[in-house]
Enzyme design. Sequence first.
Site, mmCIF file in Angstrom:
data_model
loop_
_atom_site.group_PDB
_atom_site.id
_atom_site.type_symbol
_atom_site.label_atom_id
_atom_site.label_comp_id
_atom_site.label_asym_id
_atom_site.label_seq_id
_atom_site.Cartn_x
_atom_site.Cartn_y
_atom_site.Cartn_z
ATOM 1 N N ASP A 142 0.873 -1.177 0.000
ATOM 2 C CA ASP A 142 0.000 0.000 0.000
ATOM 3 C C ASP A 142 0.913 1.231 0.000
ATOM 4 O O ASP A 142 2.141 1.116 -0.158
ATOM 5 C CB ASP A 142 -1.011 -0.042 1.165
ATOM 6 C CG ASP A 142 -0.381 0.290 2.526
ATOM 7 O OD1 ASP A 142 0.857 0.398 2.622
ATOM 8 O OD2 ASP A 142 -1.151 0.422 3.497
ATOM 9 N N THR A 164 2.884 -0.955 8.800
ATOM 10 C CA THR A 164 3.437 -1.769 9.894
ATOM 11 C C THR A 164 3.647 -3.225 9.502
ATOM 12 O O THR A 164 4.322 -3.962 10.222
ATOM 13 C CB THR A 164 2.458 -1.780 11.082
ATOM 14 O OG1 THR A 164 1.211 -2.319 10.621
ATOM 15 C CG2 THR A 164 2.242 -0.386 11.643
ATOM 16 N N HIS A 188 10.559 -23.612 9.551
ATOM 17 C CA HIS A 188 9.442 -24.182 10.315
ATOM 18 C C HIS A 188 8.068 -23.917 9.696
ATOM 19 O O HIS A 188 7.181 -24.765 9.798
ATOM 20 C CB HIS A 188 9.424 -23.609 11.746
ATOM 21 C CG HIS A 188 10.556 -24.092 12.587
ATOM 22 N ND1 HIS A 188 10.633 -23.869 13.936
ATOM 23 C CD2 HIS A 188 11.681 -24.795 12.263
ATOM 24 C CE1 HIS A 188 11.745 -24.419 14.423
ATOM 25 N NE2 HIS A 188 12.400 -24.977 13.421
ATOM 26 N N HIS A 213 7.150 -30.232 11.263
ATOM 27 C CA HIS A 213 6.673 -28.921 10.805
ATOM 28 C C HIS A 213 5.600 -29.074 9.726
ATOM 29 O O HIS A 213 4.649 -28.300 9.684
ATOM 30 C CB HIS A 213 7.840 -28.073 10.309
ATOM 31 C CG HIS A 213 8.872 -27.865 11.372
ATOM 32 N ND1 HIS A 213 8.581 -27.216 12.549
ATOM 33 C CD2 HIS A 213 10.159 -28.276 11.468
ATOM 34 C CE1 HIS A 213 9.662 -27.208 13.321
ATOM 35 N NE2 HIS A 213 10.630 -27.853 12.685
#
Length: 144
Positions: free
Chosen positions: A8, A65, A96, A131
Amino acid sequence: MKIAIAADHGGYELKEVIKKYFTDIEWLDLGTDSSDSVDYPDFAHKMAKTLHNNEASLGILICGTGVGISIAANRHKGIRAALIYSSEVARLAKQHNNANVLVFGGRTMNAGDVIGYIKIFLHEDFEDGRHQRRLDKIEQWEEC
Ligand code: RB5
């Protein structure tokens, strides 16, 4: 290697820096194309569609963020979007979690660090075994 990348307005500048740095990668740029305000879910959804259509093998998403765009991306079936905030997390997100989307914060992270995280992720391998069993449990839940 073809990698899809989208951001964005909060991640636009970092997206351009990443593309310019990794010249050996074939980038599929899904936008945005300027710092004008846009809505991050639109780019998360575009990314999910691109990966579902096998148009790229990995994705990079960036918002201010990294949080909003992670939430939106992880609503999609088969998307394992990982917000990468350290070298250790970059390594483990591959080993993982076999993440298929790397997420960064354009307003919270330093471009040099992000480039380092991408390099680490790309050099690691998924460890499989227990995993994979855990990833299978995530996928099973998607069917509920
Ligand atoms: C946009 O202002 C900002 O909210 C967005 O980039 C992101 O940080 C949301 O989580």
